[in-house]
Write a protein that holds these residues in place. Structure first.
Motif, PDB file in Angstrom:
ATOM      1  N   TRP A  95       0.960  -1.201  -0.093  1.00  0.00           N
ATOM      2  CA  TRP A  95      -0.039   0.019  -0.247  1.00  0.00           C
ATOM      3  C   TRP A  95       0.865   1.392  -0.094  1.00  0.00           C
ATOM      4  N   ASP A  99      -0.964   4.757  -0.495  1.00  0.00           N
ATOM      5  CA  ASP A  99      -0.944   5.660   0.652  1.00  0.00           C
ATOM      6  C   ASP A  99      -0.452   6.963   0.378  1.00  0.00           C
ATOM      7  N   ARG A 154      -9.580   0.273   3.297  1.00  0.00           N
ATOM      8  CA  ARG A 154      -8.241   1.145   3.830  1.00  0.00           C
ATOM      9  C   ARG A 154      -8.628   2.364   3.551  1.00  0.00           C
ATOM     10  N   TYR A 155      -9.234   2.973   2.651  1.00  0.00           N
ATOM     11  CA  TYR A 155      -9.274   4.446   2.232  1.00  0.00           C
ATOM     12  C   TYR A 155     -10.732   5.029   2.128  1.00  0.00           C
TER      13      TYR A 155
END
Length: 858
Positions: A95, A99, A154-155
């Protein structure tokens, strides 16, 4: 002369009406129906955005550039996130790069639009892995769904907008396989719930379809691709539609909205398809639009000054006229490819970072404060009023001029002319019609055909019946923006209607008045109200209207014409012979192609294809013809039986060469059984005659057995192939599920193709079928449970009619026997194929029904 003048005026009025209709649509009529609600998902987004390619940029330069974009008034950026880089091995995620990009976009105050695309090698199908195609979809859509869920988990706190895949309507974005909108819909149906399960606030965008006018294996235009997505049940799995309406050198105010025109107004064309599908409440995002200033651009070329002028004009048009367009994204900020390549013609700055003229133009427009209040379309009402008045006046004067002509006298003189004059007139008409491409000339041929049919209705009927298998040899009439396809039988069936009216009123002088209709003859008429009832479940109206015309209306017209224009047994015999002649001609066309090495090679054999696109379709028609030709042996005089026998032989050879297992293993045995039953009923002593010649019969049986064994050995590879059965199971399961959802009325004629993909399992191969390959399933999917009731009533009516014909003359009896044997063959074959959902088969069924059920007129 007056009629000629009014005909020219009528043609001009048709063109004027087409141009008015075009102007009405291009003005925006119908575009703003069922607008997306203000708070709908996908509507609450900044209007202006841009596609970025940020991977590989240093963090400082990245932050600086994003801040400049934000300062210029861009509210969102669209970034591709490559699955193959994030998950290089199953379950192992990297990631770091993602990220960094997501953090930078969020910190700049921009809304990220994540494009999830590109499958890693481990997820690819073997063929795509061998081709090293990183743009191909995964072999298993569940793998992509798991990745999308992990990405959203995750986002989800920083990303709200997700685009699922990119440009799946063009190669190589769909791998080494053919472009498949149904398969993309299955990918979307797998990914959208996964994303929403991890991010409840997610807004799902469809893949941004590439603008193209192609419709083949390697590219499919956006409108058709989107329509097939809807047919596959994609609608609940997206919130907004992503499009790419590049200008392609045209001005942003260019109004043309046609499938073969690439321009900025293509967004409106796609919107119209969305509204027609009942999805007007879904917003559209122009995720990439623009004009290119490079000379080597595949997107067309404009000057930098025109580019800077066109972009704000496009924003103005979308803001003021298209309230359903929620967002506009410039094509790209800076492409990742080498400077000098075509995509740099869209760049907002050059490779050194110097702003282009277009950047200032966009920033100026985006810096202004605006209130969105869309304008109403300017419909040319005055033009329509003038057109209606002109049409009424021209029609009135045309009728007045036509009354000055002694049509009855002309027809009477033509009927008294020698036969060579009649033959010459018909041959000339056929030749001119065959060569004609100019629409007014084609319509003039129809008018001439109507006159000839009034004079010789039986000849017109024979031609209409004989041309049934040549459905695909149609004429295309280009009327401004509309294209009408008219098969030859359709044209003749319609031009015969005046003759039917005259015969029913007993005015033609050449056709006796037909007998009164009996209840069992009228059963086919029930298809019309059943089809109208099915309209409640229709969403693809052009397909429904065409299906109703081809499968219901024209067959009913042919049934009526046979019933009215062929009341005597000699007339029916001639109609049957015309059916046989058409089938023999289709067989000859197929044999000629087969001898030229044409045809489809399947399972090691070259299969004959006649005037159709499928060997099975040809077999479905030829098996019907075979039993009519066999019945003709008992109808013809001795000197003509050789011709009937030769016709049967030609059809039988062509039927064998189609390699249709359904015809050879199901249809032919069933038809022979019924025909033998009729023969034994008609001639009870036939069995004793066979027994007295048992040696000859044993020898004939041995020959037939040897022939069948040879046929089995020749087609052993095809007979052993069970792959088709597995493919049909997918279609049958989908058809059953479709029927459960439309139990009573079905989806109507032409509706199966546009409905069943939504019920296919992911990975199914048969995604473009016109029918469910089962008699029972085609009845229930087209007309629901009413279709089953109609079929049962039809069976009762046919048995009742046939019983009434038991003591008829030999000619009538064998006409009925041939039709019933052909029906039996067709019904047996239809257990694994179709019976009435192909236009030529529906027309044949209607004619055969008229021959088999009409009262004996001996």
């Amino acid at each position: 002369m007056r009629l000629a003048l009014y005909y020219v005026l009528g043609c001009a009025l048709v063109v004027a009406g087409g141009l008015l209709w075009r102007a009405t649509l291009e003005a925006g009529a119908g575009l703003n129906r069922t607008l997306p609600p203000t708070g709908a998902p996908g509507m609450d987004v900044p209007f202006a955005g841009v596609t970025v390619e940020l991977a590989g940029r240093p963090s400082d330069a990245l932050a600086t550039r994003l801040a400049e974009l934000r300062e210029a008034g861009f509210g969102w950026v669209r970034q591709r996130f490559d699955w193959r880089e994030i998950e290089p091995a199953p379950g192992e995620f990297d990631w770091a790069q993602t990220d960094r990009l997501v953090d930078a976009i969020s910190q700049a105050g921009l809304a990220p639009v994540a494009v999830l695309d590109g499958a890693p090698d481990w997820a690819l199908a073997p063929a795509d892995r061998a081709a090293e195609n990183g743009l191909a979809p995964p072999a298993n859509f569940a793998d992509f769904a798991r990745f999308a869920a992990a990405f959203a988990a995750r986002y989800g706190d920083r990303i709200r907008f997700y685009q699922v895949w990119d440009e799946p309507n063009v190669s190589p974005h769909w791998g080494t396989r053919h472009i498949n909108p149904v398969a993309y819909a299955h990918l979307l149906r797998a990914a959208a719930p996964a994303i929403r399960s991890s991010d409840a606030d997610a807004v799902i965008l469809t893949a941004a379809l590439a603008p193209t006018i192609d419709r083949g294996h390697l590219a499919i235009d956006e409108v058709y691709f989107f329509q097939r997505m809807i047919a596959a049940g994609a609608a609940p799995f997206f919130d907004a539609v992503a499009v790419q309406p590049f200008g392609f050198g045209h001005s942003p105010t260019n109004p043309r909205q046609q499938p073969d025109t690439l321009n900025f107004a293509r967004a409106a064309l796609i919107r119209r398809a969305l509204v027609d599908a009942g999805l007007g409440d879904k917003p559209i995002w122009a995720v990439r639009y623009g004009w290119n200033r490079r000379l080597n651009s595949p997107w067309g070329t404009v000057t930098p000054d025109d580019q800077a002028a066109y972009a704000p004009a496009a924003l103005d048009r979308a803001w003021n006229e298209w309230p359903w367009l929620a967002a506009m994204g410039w094509a790209v900020d800076q492409p990742a490819e080498a400077p000098g390549l075509p995509a740099w013609g869209f760049a907002l700055s050059d490779a050194a970072g110097r702003p282009a003229t277009i950047f200032a133009a966009l920033a100026a427009w985006q810096s202004e404060t605006r209130t969105r209040d869309h304008q109403s379309p300017l419909i040319p009402w005055l033009g329509w009023v003038a057109w209606i008045l002109a049409a009424v006046l021209t029609s009135w004067r045309s009728i007045a001029a036509a009354r000055l002509v002694d049509w009855r006298g002309l027809l009477a003189r033509y009927r008294r002319a020698p036969r060579w004059v009649h033959a010459g007139a018909w041959m000339a008409l056929i030749l001119v019609y065959y060569l004609a491409t100019f629409p007014p000339l084609i319509v003039l041929c129809w008018l001439a055909a109507a006159l000839l049919c009034l004079a010789q209705p039986r000849v017109g009927l024979w031609l209409a019946v004989a041309l049934i298998p040549f459905f695909y040899a149609h004429k295309e009439l280009q009327l401004v923006d509309a294209t009408l396809t008219i098969p030859p039988t359709h044209a003749l069936a319609i031009t015969l209607l005046p003759a039917v009216y005259a015969a029913s009123r007993h005015r033609s002088g050449s056709t006796p008045r037909p007998a009164a209709l009996i209840w069992w003859e009228l059963v086919p008429l029930l298809l019309l109200p059943m089809s109208l009832l099915a309209a409640v479940n229709v969403w693809q109206w052009p397909a429904y209207l065409r299906g109703t015309l081809d499968l219901v209306v024209v067959p009913l017209i042919l049934w009526l014409e046979v019933r009215v224009l062929a009341p005597a047994k000699v007339d029916r015999r001639n109609v049957l012979l015309a059916l046989v002649a058409g089938g023999v001609l289709a067989a000859i066309v197929g044999l000629a192609g087969w001898l030229r090495s044409d045809g489809a090679v399947v399972d090691g054999m070259r299969r004959l294809v006649g005037p159709h696109f499928s060997p099975n379709h040809t077999a479905l028609y030829l098996e019907r013809t075979l039993f009519l030709s066999l019945a003709a042996l008992f109808i013809m005089t001795r000197r003509h039986r050789a011709a009937a026998l030769a016709a049967s032989g030609v059809v039988a050879v062509a039927l064998v060469l189609t390699g249709s297992r359904g015809a050879l293993l199901l249809g032919v045995p069933a038809g022979l059984t019924v025909l033998a039953g009729f023969a034994l009923y008609r001639r009870p002593g036939l069995w004793r005659w066979v027994r007295r010649r048992r040696r000859w019969m044993i020898g004939a049986g041995a020959v037939v057995t040897v022939a069948l064994l040879a046929l089995v050995l020749w087609q052993r590879e095809r007979l052993a192939n069970l792959q088709t059965v597995a493919l049909r199971l997918d279609v049958w399961q989908a058809a059953l599920a479709l029927w459960r959802d439309h139990f009573w009325a079905g989806v109507g004629p032409g509706g199966f193709f546009w409905s069943y993909p939504a019920y296919l399992r992911p990975g199914a191969v048969e995604v473009d079928q016109l029918h469910p390959h089962s008699l029972w399933l085609e009845l229930v999917t087209t007309w629901g449970v009413l279709g089953l009731a109609w079929f049962a009533l039809s069976a009762v009516a046919l048995v009742t009619a046939v019983r009434r014909q038991g003591r008829a003359s030999a000619t009538t009896f064998w006409i009925v026997a041939g039709c019933c044997a052909a029906f039996a063959a067709a019904l047996a074959h239809a257990q694994t194929d179709t019976f009435l959902l192909l236009a030529d088969l529906a027309a044949w069924n209607a004619v055969a029904w008229a021959l088999a059920t009409a009262p004996a007129a001996d």
